[in-house]
Design a protein around this motif. Structure first.
Motif, PDB file in Angstrom:
ATOM      1  N   ARG A 137     -14.048   4.245  -5.053  1.00 32.77           N
ATOM      2  CA  ARG A 137     -13.601   3.236  -6.009  1.00 32.77           C
ATOM      3  C   ARG A 137     -12.134   2.846  -5.817  1.00 32.77           C
ATOM      4  NH1 ARG A 137     -16.852   6.625  -9.369  1.00 32.77           N
ATOM      5  NH2 ARG A 137     -15.040   7.705 -10.233  1.00 32.77           N
ATOM      6  N   LEU A 138     -11.451   3.522  -4.912  1.00 32.54           N
ATOM      7  CA  LEU A 138     -10.052   3.170  -4.658  1.00 32.54           C
ATOM      8  C   LEU A 138      -9.971   1.841  -3.919  1.00 32.54           C
ATOM      9  CD1 LEU A 138      -8.664   6.653  -3.508  1.00 32.54           C
ATOM     10  CD2 LEU A 138      -8.366   5.565  -5.732  1.00 32.54           C
ATOM     11  N   PRO A 139      -8.936   1.059  -4.174  1.00 36.09           N
ATOM     12  CA  PRO A 139      -8.820  -0.249  -3.521  1.00 36.09           C
ATOM     13  C   PRO A 139      -8.451  -0.151  -2.045  1.00 36.09           C
ATOM     14  CG  PRO A 139      -6.886   0.165  -4.853  1.00 36.09           C
ATOM     15  CD  PRO A 139      -7.856   1.272  -5.155  1.00 36.09           C
ATOM     16  N   ARG A 140      -7.868   0.964  -1.643  1.00 36.20           N
ATOM     17  CA  ARG A 140      -7.494   1.134  -0.238  1.00 36.20           C
ATOM     18  C   ARG A 140      -7.368   2.619   0.080  1.00 36.20           C
ATOM     19  NH1 ARG A 140      -2.084   2.033   0.793  1.00 36.20           N
ATOM     20  NH2 ARG A 140      -0.779   2.274  -1.060  1.00 36.20           N
ATOM     21  N   ARG A 141      -7.322   2.915   1.371  1.00 41.39           N
ATOM     22  CA  ARG A 141      -7.215   4.295   1.825  1.00 41.39           C
ATOM     23  C   ARG A 141      -5.811   4.512   2.404  1.00 41.39           C
ATOM     24  NH1 ARG A 141     -12.218   6.755   2.343  1.00 41.39           N
ATOM     25  NH2 ARG A 141     -11.286   8.302   3.740  1.00 41.39           N
ATOM     26  N   PRO A 142      -4.955   5.253   1.714  1.00 34.54           N
ATOM     27  CA  PRO A 142      -3.605   5.478   2.239  1.00 34.54           C
ATOM     28  C   PRO A 142      -3.610   6.381   3.470  1.00 34.54           C
ATOM     29  CG  PRO A 142      -3.952   6.730   0.226  1.00 34.54           C
ATOM     30  CD  PRO A 142      -5.138   5.847   0.382  1.00 34.54           C
ATOM     31  N   GLY A 168     -10.394  10.272   0.123  1.00 37.56           N
ATOM     32  CA  GLY A 168     -10.045   8.853   0.111  1.00 37.56           C
ATOM     33  C   GLY A 168      -8.883   8.464   0.982  1.00 37.56           C
ATOM     34  N   GLY A 169      -8.395   9.384   1.802  1.00 46.84           N
ATOM     35  CA  GLY A 169      -7.285   9.071   2.689  1.00 46.84           C
ATOM     36  C   GLY A 169      -7.707   8.982   4.139  1.00 46.84           C
ATOM     37  N   ASP A 170      -6.802   8.486   4.963  1.00 44.84           N
ATOM     38  CA  ASP A 170      -7.017   8.431   6.413  1.00 44.84           C
ATOM     39  C   ASP A 170      -5.957   9.273   7.108  1.00 44.84           C
ATOM     40  OD1 ASP A 170      -9.238   6.762   6.406  1.00 44.84           O
ATOM     41  OD2 ASP A 170      -8.019   4.932   6.410  1.00 44.84           O
ATOM     42  N   PRO A 171      -6.343  10.354   7.777  1.00 48.18           N
ATOM     43  CA  PRO A 171      -5.380  11.186   8.490  1.00 48.18           C
ATOM     44  C   PRO A 171      -4.664  10.377   9.569  1.00 48.18           C
ATOM     45  CG  PRO A 171      -7.474  12.325   8.265  1.00 48.18           C
ATOM     46  CD  PRO A 171      -7.714  10.901   7.852  1.00 48.18           C
ATOM     47  N   ALA A 257      -3.453  13.345  -5.199  1.00 49.68           N
ATOM     48  CA  ALA A 257      -2.299  12.820  -4.475  1.00 49.68           C
ATOM     49  C   ALA A 257      -2.638  11.504  -3.790  1.00 49.68           C
ATOM     50  CB  ALA A 257      -1.823  13.852  -3.445  1.00 49.68           C
ATOM     51  N   VAL A 258      -3.839  11.414  -3.223  1.00 48.73           N
ATOM     52  CA  VAL A 258      -4.286  10.175  -2.580  1.00 48.73           C
ATOM     53  C   VAL A 258      -4.364   9.042  -3.602  1.00 48.73           C
ATOM     54  CG1 VAL A 258      -6.288   9.047  -1.515  1.00 48.73           C
ATOM     55  CG2 VAL A 258      -5.491  11.256  -0.649  1.00 48.73           C
ATOM     56  N   VAL A 259      -4.878   9.350  -4.769  1.00 51.33           N
ATOM     57  CA  VAL A 259      -4.991   8.347  -5.837  1.00 51.33           C
ATOM     58  C   VAL A 259      -3.615   7.787  -6.194  1.00 51.33           C
ATOM     59  CG1 VAL A 259      -5.480   8.078  -8.301  1.00 51.33           C
ATOM     60  CG2 VAL A 259      -7.158   9.170  -6.805  1.00 51.33           C
TER      61      VAL A 259
END
Length: 271
Positions: A137-142, A168-171, A257-259
């Motif tokens: 549901r996040l608008p983007r993946r940090p 929800g993040g991208d390494p 933290a990703v959120v």
């Protein structure tokens, strides 16, 4: 062993201790690692017999274990000495999320707790699914840099990178996750800056993270994570032990933290 199943187990790392407690089989444990913090009662109830790379061999002998549980080639010197002393040793080598589940399943079978092991795995998988759904549901993946050691900089430990993706993040160094040895996952500060992480997660394997030191690294002033104050510590007991803690508390901390890095605090998980 009684009936072919161990009754006196020494755990040289925390994750097997935690798993046996979650399986309700803690009565089988006679000795644990001095680094164990999960569950907290283990330190009160069990003998402390080892660090990660050293052990009190005479104390282990006195406990007369019928099984010693170890982890990876890093404990090869310990297991060699224990075998020389006549002890039965089982060494796990889980490096991924799926391999953590395999460790739990194997350990459950070793103590005749297969059904409880299956239930525990199902509960943990459901927890991963809920975080993954929230992440969707996040608008983007940090972009996320996970730092497991500061000097030299080490990143890319596989189960953590997989949890970052679930959260929800991208390494920023996905190519490193297939490398088991820490020496093969050393990166330079310049390489990190070039990949411009939006979130820095740090867990310094038993040492308190110095956020100011991270912030002041040469060339890092313009990294988005530094500019936006997105540097977070995760205690090593919560994330660097490849066991249930990493899949629960560790994952929740990564996701929260990703959120924040994605700018959507309302999607965080309860601690």
């Amino acid at each position: 062993m009684s009936g072919g199943f161990p009754r006196r187990i020494v755990c040289l790392t925390e994750e097997t201790t935690e798993t046996l407690y979650l399986l309700g089989e803690q009565h089988r444990i006679v000795g644990i690692s001095g680094y164990t913090v999960r569950p907290p009662e283990a330190r009160r109830e069990k003998a402390l017999v080892s660090a990660f790379l050293s052990a009190k061999f005479d104390k282990i002998d006195e406990l007369k274990p019928d099984l010693v549980l170890a982890f990876s080639d890093l404990q090869a010197d310990l297991t060699r000495e224990l075998i020389r002393r006549g002890h039965a040793v089982f060494t796990f080598n889980q490096r991924s999320v799926e391999e953590i589940f395999e460790m739990i399943s194997t350990l459950a079978r070793l103590v005749q707790a297969e059904a409880r092991g299956e239930r525990l795995i199902a509960e943990l998988r459901e927890g991963l699914k809920k975080v993954e759904q929230a992440a969707a549901r996040l608008p983007r993946r940090p972009r996320v840099f996970f730092e497991e050691w500061a000097d030299p900089l080490i990143s890319g430990i596989r189960w953590v990178e997989e949890l970052v993706v679930i959260a929800g993040g991208d390494p920023v160094f996905p190519e490193l996750s297939g490398k088991a040895a820490a020496k093969d996952r050393i990166v330079t500060a310049e390489a990190v800056a070039e990949r411009a992480p939006e979130l820095v997660l740090a867990s310094w394997c038993g040492r308190k993270v110095d956020v100011e030191k991270i912030r002041e690294r040469p060339g890092w002033a313009t990294i988005p994570a530094v500019l936006n104050g997105q540097i977070r510590e995760i205690k090593s007991a919560d994330i660097l032990q490849p066991g249930p803690a990493a899949l629960t508390d560790g994952l929740k901390q990564i996701h929260n933290a990703v959120v924040l890095a994605a700018g959507n605090p309302q999607h965080g998980m309860e601690a």
